[in-house]
Design a protein around this motif. Structure first.
Motif, PDB file in Angstrom:
ATOM      1  N   GLY A 306       0.808  -1.213   0.000  1.00 14.95           N
ATOM      2  CA  GLY A 306       0.000   0.000   0.000  1.00 14.95           C
ATOM      3  C   GLY A 306       0.837   1.258   0.000  1.00 14.95           C
ATOM      4  N   ALA A 307       0.168   2.390   0.090  1.00 15.16           N
ATOM      5  CA  ALA A 307       0.827   3.683  -0.084  1.00 15.16           C
ATOM      6  C   ALA A 307       1.845   3.993   1.009  1.00 15.16           C
ATOM      7  CB  ALA A 307      -0.231   4.784  -0.139  1.00 15.16           C
ATOM      8  N   ASP A 308       1.462   3.780   2.267  1.00 16.70           N
ATOM      9  CA  ASP A 308       2.322   4.222   3.361  1.00 16.70           C
ATOM     10  C   ASP A 308       3.649   3.478   3.401  1.00 16.70           C
ATOM     11  OD1 ASP A 308       0.384   6.036   4.183  1.00 16.70           O
ATOM     12  OD2 ASP A 308      -0.587   4.591   5.501  1.00 16.70           O
ATOM     13  N   SER A 309       3.594   2.157   3.449  1.00 17.45           N
ATOM     14  CA  SER A 309       4.838   1.392   3.522  1.00 17.45           C
ATOM     15  C   SER A 309       5.656   1.558   2.244  1.00 17.45           C
ATOM     16  CB  SER A 309       4.547  -0.088   3.789  1.00 17.45           C
ATOM     17  OG  SER A 309       3.759  -0.659   2.772  1.00 17.45           O
ATOM     18  N   SER A 310       4.996   1.710   1.110  1.00 18.01           N
ATOM     19  CA  SER A 310       5.723   1.884  -0.153  1.00 18.01           C
ATOM     20  C   SER A 310       6.450   3.222  -0.190  1.00 18.01           C
ATOM     21  CB  SER A 310       4.757   1.784  -1.338  1.00 18.01           C
ATOM     22  OG  SER A 310       4.165   0.496  -1.386  1.00 18.01           O
ATOM     23  N   SER A 311       5.815   4.256   0.339  1.00 20.32           N
ATOM     24  CA  SER A 311       6.485   5.563   0.365  1.00 20.32           C
ATOM     25  C   SER A 311       7.749   5.501   1.219  1.00 20.32           C
ATOM     26  CB  SER A 311       5.531   6.649   0.886  1.00 20.32           C
ATOM     27  OG  SER A 311       5.228   6.456   2.258  1.00 20.32           O
ATOM     28  N   ILE A 312       7.688   4.767   2.331  1.00 21.07           N
ATOM     29  CA  ILE A 312       8.855   4.662   3.211  1.00 21.07           C
ATOM     30  C   ILE A 312       9.967   3.863   2.534  1.00 21.07           C
ATOM     31  CG2 ILE A 312       9.664   3.707   5.407  1.00 21.07           C
ATOM     32  CD1 ILE A 312       6.887   4.392   6.552  1.00 21.07           C
ATOM     33  N   ALA A 313       9.613   2.808   1.809  1.00 20.20           N
ATOM     34  CA  ALA A 313      10.618   2.042   1.069  1.00 20.20           C
ATOM     35  C   ALA A 313      11.347   2.929   0.065  1.00 20.20           C
ATOM     36  CB  ALA A 313       9.964   0.858   0.359  1.00 20.20           C
ATOM     37  N   ILE A 314      10.590   3.778  -0.623  1.00 17.77           N
ATOM     38  CA  ILE A 314      11.202   4.689  -1.595  1.00 17.77           C
ATOM     39  C   ILE A 314      12.113   5.691  -0.888  1.00 17.77           C
ATOM     40  CG2 ILE A 314      10.733   6.559  -3.242  1.00 17.77           C
ATOM     41  CD1 ILE A 314      10.231   3.791  -4.376  1.00 17.77           C
ATOM     42  N   LEU A 315      11.711   6.176   0.283  1.00 18.71           N
ATOM     43  CA  LEU A 315      12.544   7.137   1.015  1.00 18.71           C
ATOM     44  C   LEU A 315      13.881   6.511   1.412  1.00 18.71           C
ATOM     45  CD1 LEU A 315       9.872   8.857   3.306  1.00 18.71           C
ATOM     46  CD2 LEU A 315      10.956   9.798   1.245  1.00 18.71           C
ATOM     47  N   VAL A 316      13.872   5.245   1.812  1.00 18.43           N
ATOM     48  CA  VAL A 316      15.135   4.575   2.144  1.00 18.43           C
ATOM     49  C   VAL A 316      15.993   4.416   0.891  1.00 18.43           C
ATOM     50  CG1 VAL A 316      16.199   2.467   3.036  1.00 18.43           C
ATOM     51  CG2 VAL A 316      14.140   3.375   4.128  1.00 18.43           C
ATOM     52  N   ALA A 317      15.375   4.042  -0.219  1.00 18.47           N
ATOM     53  CA  ALA A 317      16.124   3.924  -1.470  1.00 18.47           C
ATOM     54  C   ALA A 317      16.721   5.268  -1.887  1.00 18.47           C
ATOM     55  CB  ALA A 317      15.216   3.381  -2.578  1.00 18.47           C
ATOM     56  N   GLU A 318      15.960   6.340  -1.705  1.00 20.99           N
ATOM     57  CA  GLU A 318      16.467   7.670  -2.024  1.00 20.99           C
ATOM     58  C   GLU A 318      17.580   8.078  -1.055  1.00 20.99           C
ATOM     59  OE1 GLU A 318      15.771  10.001  -4.504  1.00 20.99           O
ATOM     60  OE2 GLU A 318      14.824   8.282  -5.472  1.00 20.99           O
ATOM     61  N   MET A 319      17.488   7.647   0.194  1.00 24.31           N
ATOM     62  CA  MET A 319      18.571   7.892   1.158  1.00 24.31           C
ATOM     63  C   MET A 319      19.892   7.356   0.612  1.00 24.31           C
ATOM     64  SD  MET A 319      19.145   6.084   4.876  1.00 24.31           S
ATOM     65  CE  MET A 319      19.881   4.624   4.100  1.00 24.31           C
ATOM     66  N   SER A 376       7.010  -6.393  -6.426  1.00 18.01           N
ATOM     67  CA  SER A 376       7.615  -5.677  -7.555  1.00 18.01           C
ATOM     68  C   SER A 376       8.320  -4.410  -7.097  1.00 18.01           C
ATOM     69  CB  SER A 376       6.552  -5.350  -8.614  1.00 18.01           C
ATOM     70  OG  SER A 376       5.537  -4.518  -8.084  1.00 18.01           O
ATOM     71  N   LEU A 377       7.768  -3.734  -6.090  1.00 21.38           N
ATOM     72  CA  LEU A 377       8.431  -2.540  -5.584  1.00 21.38           C
ATOM     73  C   LEU A 377       9.769  -2.901  -4.934  1.00 21.38           C
ATOM     74  CD1 LEU A 377       8.512   0.484  -4.960  1.00 21.38           C
ATOM     75  CD2 LEU A 377       7.274   0.006  -2.845  1.00 21.38           C
ATOM     76  N   ALA A 378       9.770  -3.921  -4.081  1.00 20.70           N
ATOM     77  CA  ALA A 378      11.016  -4.340  -3.424  1.00 20.70           C
ATOM     78  C   ALA A 378      12.062  -4.724  -4.461  1.00 20.70           C
ATOM     79  CB  ALA A 378      10.737  -5.501  -2.477  1.00 20.70           C
ATOM     80  N   GLU A 379      11.639  -5.463  -5.481  1.00 21.86           N
ATOM     81  CA  GLU A 379      12.578  -5.882  -6.531  1.00 21.86           C
ATOM     82  C   GLU A 379      13.134  -4.677  -7.281  1.00 21.86           C
ATOM     83  OE1 GLU A 379      12.671  -8.753 -10.520  1.00 21.86           O
ATOM     84  OE2 GLU A 379      10.802  -8.443  -9.408  1.00 21.86           O
ATOM     85  N   SER A 380      12.292  -3.684  -7.528  1.00 18.72           N
ATOM     86  CA  SER A 380      12.721  -2.529  -8.328  1.00 18.72           C
ATOM     87  C   SER A 380      13.784  -1.688  -7.621  1.00 18.72           C
ATOM     88  CB  SER A 380      11.511  -1.656  -8.685  1.00 18.72           C
ATOM     89  OG  SER A 380      11.042  -0.932  -7.555  1.00 18.72           O
ATOM     90  N   ILE A 381      13.748  -1.641  -6.291  1.00 13.70           N
ATOM     91  CA  ILE A 381      14.721  -0.824  -5.558  1.00 13.70           C
ATOM     92  C   ILE A 381      15.866  -1.648  -4.992  1.00 13.70           C
ATOM     93  CG2 ILE A 381      13.002   0.938  -4.994  1.00 13.70           C
ATOM     94  CD1 ILE A 381      12.865  -0.195  -2.174  1.00 13.70           C
ATOM     95  N   GLY A 382      15.745  -2.980  -5.044  1.00 14.40           N
ATOM     96  CA  GLY A 382      16.817  -3.838  -4.554  1.00 14.40           C
ATOM     97  C   GLY A 382      16.679  -4.281  -3.117  1.00 14.40           C
ATOM     98  N   ALA A 383      15.547  -3.990  -2.469  1.00 11.35           N
ATOM     99  CA  ALA A 383      15.377  -4.355  -1.065  1.00 11.35           C
ATOM    100  C   ALA A 383      15.264  -5.870  -0.909  1.00 11.35           C
ATOM    101  CB  ALA A 383      14.121  -3.694  -0.500  1.00 11.35           C
ATOM    102  N   THR A 384      15.799  -6.383   0.189  1.00 13.08           N
ATOM    103  CA  THR A 384      15.574  -7.785   0.538  1.00 13.08           C
ATOM    104  C   THR A 384      14.091  -7.987   0.827  1.00 13.08           C
ATOM    105  OG1 THR A 384      17.794  -7.977   1.472  1.00 13.08           O
ATOM    106  CG2 THR A 384      16.167  -9.609   2.173  1.00 13.08           C
ATOM    107  N   PHE A 385      13.506  -9.054   0.268  1.00 15.77           N
ATOM    108  CA  PHE A 385      12.057  -9.246   0.357  1.00 15.77           C
ATOM    109  C   PHE A 385      11.735 -10.652   0.840  1.00 15.77           C
ATOM    110  CE2 PHE A 385       7.931 -10.430  -1.641  1.00 15.77           C
ATOM    111  CZ  PHE A 385       7.136  -9.453  -1.052  1.00 15.77           C
ATOM    112  N   TYR A 386      10.965 -10.731   1.909  1.00 17.63           N
ATOM    113  CA  TYR A 386      10.426 -12.001   2.399  1.00 17.63           C
ATOM    114  C   TYR A 386       8.901 -11.937   2.343  1.00 17.63           C
ATOM    115  CZ  TYR A 386      15.089 -12.531   4.549  1.00 17.63           C
ATOM    116  OH  TYR A 386      16.436 -12.631   4.779  1.00 17.63           O
TER     117      TYR A 386
END
Length: 612
Positions: A306-319, A376-386
């Motif tokens: 959803g929107a909230d957790s996805s926005s935070i994932a993007i913020l870490v990737a941008e960090m 797909s979001l985790a894969e696109s930014i490279g985050a480890t995904f379980y």
């Protein structure tokens, strides 16, 4: 007047990091000397850090700050340095700037006005200094003046307004400095970041330099200093109503030195950015500082799709992206405490994989859409995904309660109970992952949910830090659409196609956030008036009935629901994880808006709406 070179220096400080704070100031002084600066101004309370809180009340703390000043003085040979620190005189503490000229303290300027609104509680720690008064204090076996002072350098006459001093209209010290015919005013500040605030500062500088017919130099702290407040490190120079120079904000560097000649022509002005860009800049830096200063190995995030957790994932990737861009890969890894520097063809994604671990925790009420969105979001930014299912644990808890009370739980009778147990069941296992990784668990609450308590305590509120708790859901939704294109994040496409939902009821019940609450755009308008502007329910109805064009009964229903849920859920806001101050206001009772946990819930005020 001679064309001399002055500078502002911003530093990223941390309370109680005495040697680190001192070293960053010394490095800034050395850089200023390389730039042949004659007068250098550092920010308010740069020696201790602004966020020292009740440490300022200790007898030993201001004393230690003076000891650090003594260590700094020998590094100031051949130039003038102004640096902020607290000074105690008997039972009172003053927020001061020490002016050091060629390795000798010439005087201490004391702040005259305290910031007491929003995130600031300066009257708790500091006593305001009276205009036109000076005293002498003993320092290094000499009597040194302290108070309302001005100074001279060559033919330059200069003085100070310390942060809040400049925001007090006709009462501000600048008018008295103008009467004394100063050529230059420095404003050393610890001014918290908020989206859009830099435009207000620019206006202040231009108006001040025009009103007082002088050069006006502003310098702010930088970074997430102590946990909640972010400082943007802004340095500006203006003259006679015109901005002459401005640096790039929100740097990952330990310090920046911005120098300029006292000449009335524009020199180097960094561009101003949009609110969307400011949000990601500030959040990314705040996450970076929070991670490294807490000595954590990265972040863990329950990624729902959803929107909230996805926005935070993007913020870490941008960090990660922005940190590498500014510092370089090796320096970023060194500052972040990353032990293994990536050597692949895509070091950014590899680093995100090291620093961000995500998990999709599904139930029978979760949809394939949200799982696909998260994956797909985790894969696109490279985050480890379980990913895993939690139905077994939910069923176990439910069965125990059903056996204890002697009946089955049903959605008709036990809706909130059955929703909450799912959210709470996700918490222990995601905390395990955070503990294993020695990482910070990221909570996903936003400000709109905090307003109305649309969050499960000890469930989705669990976390070490709540990055978006100070911004509203309507902003988040619009920002995600902006980020997909402007930050080149195609992994957000599926996220942006979904309607916000908690997915805690059975899928056939078609649960959505706005159906449970009200349109997020309406929540924003009500909260601005109720929380930011402190308006009554009746005022809000009269104002929004013209602006929103809703049916009277519908608008009254929304206003009643907002105030009833707000009053009922203060206890939740008291327990939310620490959040960053990012917008013009927030609902954190520790930093912005205090409200009684128990109250009458606006019963009389809401009843008046029915009388219209």
């Amino acid at each position: 007047m001679p064309s001399i070179k002055i500078a502002g220096a911003t530093v990223n400080q941390t309370p109680l990091d005495w040697s680190g704070n001192l070293n960053r100031i010394i490095l800034a002084i050395e850089e200023a000397k390389r730039q042949e600066v004659e007068i250098l101004c550092l920010p308010e309370l740069a020696i201790t850090g602004y966020g020292s809180e009740d440490l300022f009340l200790s007898y030993w703390y201001p004393k230690k700050a003076l000891a650090q000043l003594k260590l700094l003085i020998p590094h100031c040979k051949g130039m003038t340095v102004a640096v902020g620190l607290p000074i105690r005189i008997q039972d009172k503490v003053y927020n001061c700037v020490a002016v050091i000229e060629n390795a000798k303290v010439k005087g201490f300027v004391a702040k005259q006005f305290m910031a007491i609104d929003g995130v600031h509680y300066e009257f708790r720690w500091f006593t305001p200094w009276k205009a036109n008064e000076t005293v002498e204090i003993e320092f290094q076996d000499q009597q040194v003046p302290l108070g309302d002072l001005t100074f001279h350098h060559k033919e330059i006459h200069y003085g100070f307004e310390i942060c809040e001093d400049a925001w007090r209209g006709k009462l501000r010290p600048g008018y008295r400095l103008c009467d004394r015919k100063v050529d230059l005013i420095f404003n050393p500040s610890a001014s918290h970041f908020a989206m859009g605030k830099t435009a207000l500062r620019r206006e202040l500088l231009e108006e001040s330099s025009a009103t007082f017919d002088c050069y006006y130099c502003y310098v702010n702290l930088v970074g997430n200093e102590a946990g909640r407040m972010i400082f943007d490190g802004e340095i500006m120079l203006a003259k006679s109503g015109k901005l002459l120079s401005r640096n790039k904000l929100l740097s990952y560097e330990d310090f920046q030195v911005k120098s300029f000649y006292l000449e009335p022509t524009p020199q180097d002005i960094a561009p101003f950015t949009s609110k969307n860009e400011e949000f990601v800049q500030a959040s990314a830096l705040a996450l970076f500082d929070y991670m490294r200063k807490s000595r954590s190995n990265g972040f863990v995030l329950s990624l729902s799709g959803g929107a909230d957790s996805s926005s935070i994932a993007i913020l870490v990737a941008e960090m990660v992206k922005r940190g590498i861009d500014e510092l370089g890969l090796e320096e970023f890894c060194k500052k972040a405490g990353v032990k293994h520097v990536p050597n692949s063809g895509n070091p950014e994604k590899e680093l995100v994989g090291q620093l961000l671990t995500t998990a999709y925790q599904g139930t029978k009420n979760s949809s394939e859409d949200t799982f696909s969105s998260a994956e797909s979001l985790a894969e696109s930014i490279g985050a480890t995904f379980y990913h895993w299912e939690i139905d077994e644990e939910v069923n176990s808890y439910t069965a125990k309660i059903e056996k204890a009370i002697g009946r089955k739980l049903t959605w008709e009778q036990d809706d909130i109970t059955l929703q909450n147990i799912q959210a709470r069941t996700r918490s222990p296992i995601i905390w395990m992952l955070a503990n294993i990784n020695n990482a910070l668990l990221l909570s996903t609450s936003n400000r709109s949910e905090g307003d109305v308590g649309y969050t499960t305590m000890d469930g989705d509120t669990s976390g070490s830090i709540s990055p978006i708790a100070a911004v509203d859901k309507y902003f988040i939704l619009n920002w995600l659409s902006w980020a997909e294109n402007n930050l080149d994040r195609p992994g957000l496409a599926k996220v942006n196609s979904l309607q916000p939902t908690a997915e805690l009821r059975p899928l056939e019940r078609t649960q959505t956030d706005e159906k449970d609450l009200m349109p997020y755009a309406v929540i924003v308008e009500i909260e601005k008036l109720a929380i930011r502007d402190r308006r009554s329910p009746m005022d809000i109805y009269l104002m929004l009935s013209e602006e929103l064009g809703l049916e009277p009964a519908t608008l009254k229903g929304y206003i009643k629901k907002f105030f009833q849920l707000w009053s009922r859920n203060q206890w939740k806001r008291e327990r939310l994880a620490p959040s960053f101050h990012l917008d013009e206001f927030n609902v954190d009772p520790k930093t912005w808006y205090r409200f009684p946990i128990l109250s009458g819930g606006f019963a009389e005020e809401l009843a008046q709406l029915d009388q219209l």
